[in-house]
Design a protein around this motif. Structure first.
Motif, mmCIF file in Angstrom:
data_model
loop_
_atom_site.group_PDB
_atom_site.id
_atom_site.type_symbol
_atom_site.label_atom_id
_atom_site.label_comp_id
_atom_site.label_asym_id
_atom_site.label_seq_id
_atom_site.Cartn_x
_atom_site.Cartn_y
_atom_site.Cartn_z
ATOM 1 N N PHE A 212 19.958 -3.211 -10.302
ATOM 2 C CA PHE A 212 18.530 -3.200 -10.001
ATOM 3 C C PHE A 212 18.281 -2.787 -8.543
ATOM 4 N N ALA A 213 19.080 -3.322 -7.624
ATOM 5 C CA ALA A 213 18.934 -2.976 -6.209
ATOM 6 C C ALA A 213 19.179 -1.487 -5.986
ATOM 7 N N LEU A 214 20.227 -0.961 -6.598
ATOM 8 C CA LEU A 214 20.555 0.459 -6.423
ATOM 9 C C LEU A 214 19.489 1.357 -7.052
ATOM 10 N N GLN A 215 18.963 0.948 -8.198
ATOM 11 C CA GLN A 215 17.920 1.751 -8.854
ATOM 12 C C GLN A 215 16.666 1.839 -7.989
ATOM 13 N N ASN A 216 16.269 0.744 -7.407
ATOM 14 C CA ASN A 216 15.071 0.752 -6.567
ATOM 15 C C ASN A 216 15.317 1.496 -5.257
ATOM 16 N N TYR A 217 16.536 1.432 -4.763
ATOM 17 C CA TYR A 217 16.902 2.198 -3.569
ATOM 18 C C TYR A 217 16.766 3.701 -3.853
ATOM 19 N N GLN A 218 17.306 4.134 -4.974
ATOM 20 C CA GLN A 218 17.204 5.550 -5.340
ATOM 21 C C GLN A 218 15.750 5.955 -5.574
ATOM 22 N N GLN A 219 14.976 5.064 -6.189
ATOM 23 C CA GLN A 219 13.568 5.368 -6.427
ATOM 24 C C GLN A 219 12.813 5.502 -5.114
ATOM 25 N N ALA A 220 13.124 4.654 -4.136
ATOM 26 C CA ALA A 220 12.475 4.744 -2.829
ATOM 27 C C ALA A 220 12.800 6.061 -2.147
ATOM 28 N N ILE A 221 14.041 6.489 -2.265
ATOM 29 C CA ILE A 221 14.442 7.778 -1.676
ATOM 30 C C ILE A 221 13.646 8.916 -2.304
ATOM 31 N N LYS A 222 13.508 8.892 -3.628
ATOM 32 C CA LYS A 222 12.763 9.949 -4.319
ATOM 33 C C LYS A 222 11.293 9.950 -3.906
ATOM 34 N N LEU A 223 10.695 8.771 -3.827
ATOM 35 C CA LEU A 223 9.287 8.686 -3.450
ATOM 36 C C LEU A 223 9.059 9.195 -2.031
ATOM 37 N N LEU A 224 9.941 8.838 -1.119
ATOM 38 C CA LEU A 224 9.799 9.295 0.256
ATOM 39 C C LEU A 224 10.019 10.799 0.352
ATOM 40 N N SER A 225 11.015 11.308 -0.371
ATOM 41 C CA SER A 225 11.317 12.735 -0.329
ATOM 42 C C SER A 225 10.182 13.577 -0.904
ATOM 43 N N SER A 226 9.442 13.026 -1.855
ATOM 44 C CA SER A 226 8.371 13.790 -2.502
ATOM 45 C C SER A 226 7.115 13.894 -1.639
ATOM 46 N N ASP A 227 7.018 13.077 -0.606
ATOM 47 C CA ASP A 227 5.852 13.109 0.293
ATOM 48 C C ASP A 227 6.218 13.926 1.520
ATOM 49 N N SER A 228 6.004 15.219 1.454
ATOM 50 C CA SER A 228 6.457 16.121 2.509
ATOM 51 C C SER A 228 5.741 15.906 3.840
ATOM 52 N N SER B 92 0.801 -1.227 0.000
ATOM 53 C CA SER B 92 0.000 0.000 0.000
ATOM 54 C C SER B 92 0.833 1.275 0.000
ATOM 55 N N THR B 93 2.143 1.164 0.231
ATOM 56 C CA THR B 93 3.014 2.338 0.295
ATOM 57 C C THR B 93 4.208 2.118 -0.620
ATOM 58 N N ASP B 94 4.293 2.921 -1.678
ATOM 59 C CA ASP B 94 5.294 2.678 -2.718
ATOM 60 C C ASP B 94 6.726 2.703 -2.199
ATOM 61 N N TYR B 95 7.043 3.687 -1.328
ATOM 62 C CA TYR B 95 8.443 3.781 -0.909
ATOM 63 C C TYR B 95 8.835 2.626 0.018
ATOM 64 N N VAL B 96 7.891 2.077 0.769
ATOM 65 C CA VAL B 96 8.191 0.872 1.552
ATOM 66 C C VAL B 96 8.464 -0.294 0.613
ATOM 67 N N TYR B 97 7.631 -0.410 -0.421
ATOM 68 C CA TYR B 97 7.791 -1.474 -1.413
ATOM 69 C C TYR B 97 9.157 -1.405 -2.078
ATOM 70 N N ARG B 98 9.522 -0.218 -2.572
ATOM 71 C CA ARG B 98 10.807 -0.073 -3.255
ATOM 72 C C ARG B 98 11.971 -0.334 -2.301
ATOM 73 N N ALA B 99 11.873 0.152 -1.066
ATOM 74 C CA ALA B 99 12.940 -0.068 -0.088
ATOM 75 C C ALA B 99 13.091 -1.549 0.222
ATOM 76 N N MET B 100 11.952 -2.250 0.328
ATOM 77 C CA MET B 100 11.979 -3.665 0.676
ATOM 78 C C MET B 100 12.616 -4.503 -0.427
ATOM 79 N N ILE B 101 12.185 -4.305 -1.681
ATOM 80 C CA ILE B 101 12.730 -5.147 -2.742
ATOM 81 C C ILE B 101 14.186 -4.781 -3.057
ATOM 82 N N SER B 102 14.555 -3.504 -2.872
ATOM 83 C CA SER B 102 15.960 -3.144 -3.089
ATOM 84 C C SER B 102 16.850 -3.820 -2.054
#
Length: 537
Positions: A91-107, A57-67
């Protein structure tokens, strides 16, 4: 996005890296393997069930978990000598960076979804542990601590079990940060620290101090909960005496011998209560004798302490690490008392006893010439490397130090801990001792010293260590400075040992960050233009 040929674990094969199908194999990896590498006891249920549900249900948790799961698989394959696809790490690093971006965008995430944010930042911290990123660990863990203080600590409506599980993970990671940064103290904030850490020792019990959150009944009386209490106890004592890293010898490390004796009593009390841990020896014959039976002050002999040491067998690697950690700090405190001339005959023997016991545990967890180590690669809170390294820094027989060097090289890099680098620091320490013995053949130069690894960063091209000796009370000086480069196998090149550089004689000059980190390891994140243990400057 890059692709690779999937292995047996990877359900979905060549569709694995397709954005629509990527969850299945790494979701499976996370809940069946990764959770056991980052946690123990009932915390595993939190990461396996609660966080895995959050991920859908939470994208940045998902990306952090699979990375994290992907990086864990990469690290596991490397540690077992197996080839791994380069695209998997990408792939792991890409999803890690994506999780950071998703979390940062949710102020507003910290206020609206504090548990999810705290879990994500903790997953980020574990990710950095797997790639050996000490600075990344500090940044993410410090952010997690701040989120907890701002949005979690006083929120009674939040799930107490989830908070307790996250706090235990944070305390464990905070302990590792203190291990990595010389002279550092905990960065967990005042109120939480007092309730969560400083109330840990039996001698500090206070009925007026309430726990941050009461743990559920099933958390207590497990080997992992016993380890949690041990880390809290050590962190508590570290507040004033920097026991986690400290020099471990000399009057500068003994501000009050009565406090060290009390700490030993607290450790023994922890041992008496830790029934699960100390009932895990394979047989009663393997249970070490108490140090009182070896306190005659004589130098250990090859007959009494043979090398290689006989493995000290346990039914559980968690129990083995609990005992190794206990041994380490009993050796540490015995060393301090020995150098403070508090019953030196007894405490020198006790120090040697505990160090040798850890050599036996190392032989059990990491048997020579084994295809796979007995000890699973729990790269976060169960690393044996720093415990072996600290034992090798003591005033022990040189044959023990050389065996320790060999074992550190055998284990190699383990997450945040550079086994090859630790081995090289000890090897150079032996060279420095030989130099001073040759300079003073009558024995005047045979004094104890302790190495300080200045450069911790995994990517530093040049490594540096200084070797400290106490010339007078509270007067530690640098007697040698070594720099070198090393390859992936730990082989040194460009080695230089300087015994005469006056610019490095004063500890305060070379370690300007020492006073800063006494307020918490997070202070390293705010240093500018000064050498720190995470840079090669």
């Amino acid at each position: 996005m890059s692709s690779y040929s999937a292995g047996p674990l990877d359900v979905g094969n060549d569709a694995l890296l397709n954005a629509g199908n990527v969850a299945l194999p790494f979701y499976h990896q996370f809940i069946t393997q990764t959770v056991y590498a980052i946690s123990g006891g009932t915390r595993q249920r939190f990461w396996r069930d609660d966080v895995a549900r959050m991920a859908w249900s939470t994208d940045y948790v998902y990306r952090a978990m699979i990375s994290l799961a992907a990086m864990h698989k990469t690290s596991t394959d490397i540690s077992r000598g197996r080839p791994f696809p380069a695209a998997l790490k990408t792939f792991a690093l890409q999803n890690y960076q994506q999780a950071i971006k998703l979390l940062s965008s949710d102020s507003n995430a910290g206020a609206s979804k504090p548990i999810q944010v705290l879990a994500t930042l903790t997953l980020f911290s574990y990710f950095e542990c797997f790639i050996g990123g000490s600075v990344g660990l500090f940044r993410n863990l410090w952010a997690a601590i701040q989120v907890f203080e701002a949005h979690v600590r006083n929120q009674s409506h939040l799930n107490g079990y989830q908070i307790h599980s996250l706090l235990r993970s944070i305390v464990s990671l905070d302990f590792q940060a203190q291990v990595l940064v010389p002279y550092a103290q905990t960065s967990i904030q005042d109120t939480t620290r007092k309730r969560l850490i400083e109330s840990a020792p039996p001698g500090n019990s206070n009925d007026d101090v309430e726990s941050v959150v009461q743990p559920p009944p099933e958390v207590s009386e497990t080997k992992c909960s016993e380890r949690d209490e041990l880390l809290r106890l050590i962190s508590s004592f570290n507040k004033s005496d920097r026991i986690i890293w400290g020099p471990w010898y000399g009057s500068a490390g003994v501000s009050d011998s009565s406090r060290i004796l009390q700490f030993q009593d607290d450790l023994r009390t922890w041992k008496a209560r830790s029934v699960k841990t100390f009932s895990s020896f394979v047989s009663s014959d393997d249970t070490p004798s108490p140090p009182s039976e070896v306190s005659d002050g004589t130098t250990p002999t090859d007959e009494k302490s043979p090398l290689p040491p006989a493995p000290l067998h346990f039914t559980s690697s968690v129990a083995a690490m609990n005992v190794a950690t206990y041994n380490t700090y009993m050796a540490c405190t015995s060393s301090l008392l020995y150098h403070a001339e508090v019953d030196p005959v007894h405490y020198k023997s006790a120090m040697c006893y505990y160090v040798y016991a850890n050599l036996r545990i190392a032989e059990f967890l990491y048997p020579p010439n084994a295809r796979e180590n007995t000890h699973p690669r729990k790269l976060v809170d169960h690393a044996l490397l720093p415990l072996l390294y600290w034992g090798g820094r003591r005033a022990i027989p040189e044959t023990w130090r050389q065996w320790t060097i060999t074992k550190l090289k055998q284990i190699g890099p383990q997450g945040l801990y550079p086994g090859h680098t630790f081995a090289n620091v000890l090897d150079i320490m032996s060279q420095v001792k030989t130099h001073f013995l040759a300079s003073f053949p009558d024995g005047v130069g045979h004094f104890d010293m302790v190495p300080l690894l200045i450069t911790v960063g995994a990517d530093s091209p040049v490594l540096e260590a200084v070797y400290l000796h106490e010339f007078a009370e509270e007067d530690f000086r640098i007697v040698a400075r070594a720099t070198w480069a090393q390859d992936s196998k730990g082989d040194r090149s460009q080695e230089d040992i300087d015994y005469n550089c006056e610019a490095y004689k004063d500890v305060k000059t070379r370690i300007p960050w020492r006073q800063k980190v006494e307020g918490g390891w997070h202070s390293l994140l705010y240093l500018e233009d000064s050498p720190s243990p995470t840079s090669s400057a």
